[in-house]
Design an enzyme around this catalytic site. Sequence first.
Site, PDB file in Angstrom:
ATOM      1  N   GLY A  46       0.827  -1.199   0.000  1.00 48.27           N
ATOM      2  CA  GLY A  46       0.000   0.000   0.000  1.00 48.27           C
ATOM      3  C   GLY A  46       0.858   1.245   0.000  1.00 48.27           C
ATOM      4  O   GLY A  46       2.047   1.204   0.344  1.00 48.27           O
ATOM      5  N   LEU A  90       7.112   1.274   3.150  1.00 44.80           N
ATOM      6  CA  LEU A  90       8.014   1.724   2.087  1.00 44.80           C
ATOM      7  C   LEU A  90       8.799   2.965   2.506  1.00 44.80           C
ATOM      8  O   LEU A  90       9.872   3.231   1.969  1.00 44.80           O
ATOM      9  CB  LEU A  90       7.214   2.024   0.813  1.00 44.80           C
ATOM     10  CG  LEU A  90       6.592   0.801   0.114  1.00 44.80           C
ATOM     11  CD1 LEU A  90       5.664   1.260  -1.003  1.00 44.80           C
ATOM     12  CD2 LEU A  90       7.668  -0.132  -0.417  1.00 44.80           C
TER      13      LEU A  90
HETATM   14 NI    NI Z   1       3.601   2.866   5.294  1.00 44.32          NI
END
Ligand code: NI
Length: 165
Positions: A46, A90
């Site tokens: 996501g 990320l």
């Molecule tokens: Ni995140």
Amino acid sequence: MAIREILTDKDPVLHKKCHSVTQFDQRLWDLIDDMRATLEDAGGAGLAAPQVGILRRVVVLMDENDEMLELVNPELIAQEGEQDGLEGCLSVPGLWGYVKRPQKVRVKAQDRKGAWFEAGGEGIVARCFCHEIEHLDGHVFTERVDHIYTSEEIEQLWEEEEKGN
Ligand code: NI
């Protein structure tokens, strides 16, 4: 479509509350398309708009059918159960932590044209919904963990678990 740079949690943008989307226009669609390309390129579960430096309530994430879902102004409307599992981000590359999340969630959101719909998921997908929506309020998962593990430490943990079994 362009791949945008993913900011790390050292960037102040990741710690700010995002504004609601009110204009469902080409500018929003370009952002969503770029976020789709960026998530696909990074191979993550996501991505939230602040991770590419945009303080708007927009998320893209992989659903239970492994299809990319676009969520504008998403809100958690129901949750059930609890799970404790490993989580990464990320924007926090190479680091992991155990975070308690609901086992099952239901979310309402708008699509890129402004129409409201509901979505949801269990397990790892429920975890992802919660993680991404928290990004929109300026929160990163590392705020919720007792201990941060490096990838090497996680590998070691798994090896030890395997030996124990
Ligand atoms: Ni995140």
